[in-house]
Design an enzyme around this catalytic site. Structure first.
Site, PDB file in Angstrom:
ATOM      1  N   TRP A 183      47.093  48.531  38.509  1.00 28.76           N
ATOM      2  CA  TRP A 183      47.284  47.293  39.276  1.00 28.76           C
ATOM      3  C   TRP A 183      46.563  46.093  38.668  1.00 28.76           C
ATOM      4  CZ3 TRP A 183      49.814  45.399  43.509  1.00 28.76           C
ATOM      5  CH2 TRP A 183      49.289  44.233  44.086  1.00 28.76           C
TER       6      TRP A 183
ATOM      7  N   ASP B  32      44.999  38.693  40.820  1.00 26.98           N
ATOM      8  CA  ASP B  32      44.587  37.338  40.429  1.00 26.98           C
ATOM      9  C   ASP B  32      43.908  37.234  39.052  1.00 26.98           C
ATOM     10  OD1 ASP B  32      45.028  37.488  43.151  1.00 26.98           O
ATOM     11  OD2 ASP B  32      43.014  36.861  43.704  1.00 26.98           O
TER      12      ASP B  32
ATOM     13  N   ASP C  10      36.541  33.711  47.664  1.00 32.53           N
ATOM     14  CA  ASP C  10      37.026  33.126  46.405  1.00 32.53           C
ATOM     15  C   ASP C  10      36.296  31.840  46.006  1.00 32.53           C
ATOM     16  OD1 ASP C  10      38.801  35.230  46.654  1.00 32.53           O
ATOM     17  OD2 ASP C  10      40.413  33.987  47.442  1.00 32.53           O
TER      18      ASP C  10
HETATM   19  N1  DQQ Z   1      43.007  38.508  45.927  1.00 34.56           N
HETATM   20  C1  DQQ Z   1      41.619  38.852  45.932  1.00 34.56           C
HETATM   21  C2  DQQ Z   1      40.981  37.955  46.937  1.00 34.56           C
HETATM   22  C3  DQQ Z   1      41.907  36.811  46.998  1.00 34.56           C
HETATM   23  C4  DQQ Z   1      43.241  37.469  46.885  1.00 34.56           C
HETATM   24  C5  DQQ Z   1      41.488  40.311  46.273  1.00 34.56           C
HETATM   25  C6  DQQ Z   1      44.344  36.548  46.464  1.00 34.56           C
HETATM   26  O1  DQQ Z   1      39.670  37.576  46.542  1.00 34.56           O
HETATM   27  O2  DQQ Z   1      41.747  36.060  48.170  1.00 34.56           O
HETATM   28  O3  DQQ Z   1      42.103  41.107  45.292  1.00 34.56           O
HETATM   29  O4  DQQ Z   1      45.421  37.235  45.893  1.00 34.56           O
END
Ligand code: DQQ
Length: 492
Positions: free
Chosen positions: A37, A40, A165
């Protein structure tokens, strides 16, 4: 069904990549994880000339779980070299259940990651807190800071939807951070903090809060993930990834920034397809603002599990501020180094109907210039089977000025949900429609007139769905110029 992969050990990556290379859905010149997988992009930074791209990664399977940070570098923005996992969850710590998204900064020579640590409570509730990690071996291995979490959650008393984030930049001697959140009943928000040392942070105020009740010009939802704030030309841009119990789409505000307050002047979609999400950008040593996003799968979990991999990184997109203060976007020019065998067709009148072009492939760059004329629609058909049973249509409609990708028959046997996506490319006066289309396995990325981007995923069922045609309906359009290049793979 592919046997499960384990991507903890970077020594295995070349062999894993070779094994998966035969999968026709696997891109050849977009970055993908060795296996398993990917979501981001994280920690995008150019360090001593080298581009570093980290990414959300599950080392144990092709579905989202137990998120680590994968790591790759490039010296040319095109070819990538894998590195060992950069961040892994540490048991009994603030990132015990996942190292979620974040950024990288240069703290006076010390590479530093600022990210969301995820933990899952006894009641199953997920909680994210801001953590930092530093490297003293050139961004290869990372030490988590003993003070983690450096931000223990949203400001006390604020009723938030979710919180995560961090994205950090420096102004003079002070660090600033926006963190994605949402204020219950109000809307998505980017919360602004400041710090002298990246360890001690003071909450300032929301840099911006959306209105969950407004759809004008678009809905920004109850919660923002992955906010990104940066200067572009003489304006500032705030990128947001709209979340509403699941990932939705990406939008950006353009506005002015003064006294640590952001005043937005416009709001638009950043990509009008159904795949692009959670982008992150860097400014490189040529002053360019370069952005990558996660191209989500548009197939079900079983298909991802069977494939052994999931998720694609978009091509690097170079952002600019256009004279009307909107954001322009173009594929990084470095991608041209991948161009191989070339086909050109000029001035092809398209009366109502379809013309099959003598070009084939699923690993191509296409540049097509249309004069829409008096046609109601014009465009291209790609990934077309010889009998036309399978095809993906790229359609420009004159009356609405909408550019769409229609995936209704991208796979002749499995219907896709939400098969038509797109947005407006307003052509002015005699402006021609200029499409740059990147076909790469199951990926299609379209740049229209360097101001509209559309990324989608297509899963043709037939090996011979490689044809290309041009069409017009309801009148005559001219395909002024059509160019196509076979694109080289970025892997050995
Ligand atoms: N993906 C991450 C988070 C974010 C999200 C987790 C966005 O930190 O908010 O894998 O795709």
């Amino acid at each position: 069904m592919t046997e499960g992969f384990d991507t903890r050990d970077a020594a295995q990556y070349p062999a894993i990549r070779r094994q998966l290379a035969a999968d026709p859905y696997r891109p050849r010149y977009h970055f993908v994880a060795p296996a398993n997988w990917l979501n981001d992009p994280n920690g995008c930074i150019q360090w001593q000339g080298t581009y570093h791209l980290f990414y959300q990664h599950n080392v144990a399977g092709p579905l989202w779980s137990d998120i680590h940070w994968g790591h790759a570098t490039s010296t040319d923005l095109v070819h990538w070299r894998d590195h060992a996992i950069a961040l892994a969850p540490t048991p009994d710590s603030p990132d015990a259940d996942g190292c979620w998204s974040g950024c990288a900064v240069d703290n006076d020579g010390v590479p530093t990651l600022i990210y969301s640590g995820n933990t899952i409570g006894a009641d199953g509730t997920r909680r994210q807190q801001t953590c930092i990690a530093t490297s003293n071996d050139g961004l290869q291995t990372w030490e988590k800071h003993p003070a983690n979490p450096v931000i223990a959650g949203p400001p006390p008393g604020m009723e938030t939807v979710q919180y995560r984030d961090p994205s950090v930049w420096r102004e003079d001697a002070t660090w600033y951070c926006v963190t994605g959140s949402g204020i219950v009943g109000i809307g998505g928000t980017a919360l602004l903090y400041r710090s002298a040392d990246l360890v001690h942070w003071d909450y300032m105020h929301p840099l911006l809060t959306g209105d969950v009740g407004s759809h004008d010009p678009l809905w920004t939802g109850p919660m923002w993930e992955c906010p990104q704030f940066f200067p572009l030309g003489n304006k500032h841009v705030l990128l947001i990834s709209v979340w509403d119990s699941g990932t939705k789409y990406v939008a950006h505000y353009v506005g002015t920034y003064a006294n640590h307050r952001f005043t937005p002047e416009s709001l638009a979609y950043t990509d009008v397809g159904g795949s692009f999400y959670a982008p992150q950008s860097l400014q490189d040593d040529r002053g360019r603002r370069i952005m990558w996003g996660w191209l989500r799968e548009r197939r079900d979990r079983d298909a991802q599990q069977a494939a052994g991999w999931s998720g694609v990184m978009s091509l690097p997109r170079v952002l600019s501020l256009l004279p009307d203060n909107t954001v322009g976007v173009a594929p990084a020019p470095e991608l041209m180094m991948l161009r191989g065998a070339y086909t050109e067709i000029v001035n092809h009148d398209l009366a109502s109907g379809e013309a099959i072009l003598d070009v084939y492939g699923d690993c191509l760059e296409i540049r097509a210039v249309f004069a829409p004329g008096d046609a109601q629609t014009c465009g291209l058909v790609v990934r077309r089977s010889p009998d036309g049973a399978e095809e993906t249509r790229i359609i420009y409609e004159a009356a609405t000025q909408r550019l769409t990708v229609d995936r209704t028959r991208s796979n002749a046997t499995a219907r896709s949900d939400d098969p038509i996506t797109g947005g407006v490319v307003a052509l002015t006066g005699d402006e021609l429609l200029v499409l740059r289309i990147f076909l790469d396995g199951s990926t299609i990325e379209i740049f229209a007139n360097e101001r509209l981007c559309l990324a989608e995923r297509i899963y043709a069922s037939r090996a011979d769905s490689l044809g290309i045609a041009a069409f017009a309906t309801g009148g005559t359009a001219t395909l002024r110029q059509f160019e196509a290049w076979n694109m080289a793979s970025i892997w050995e």
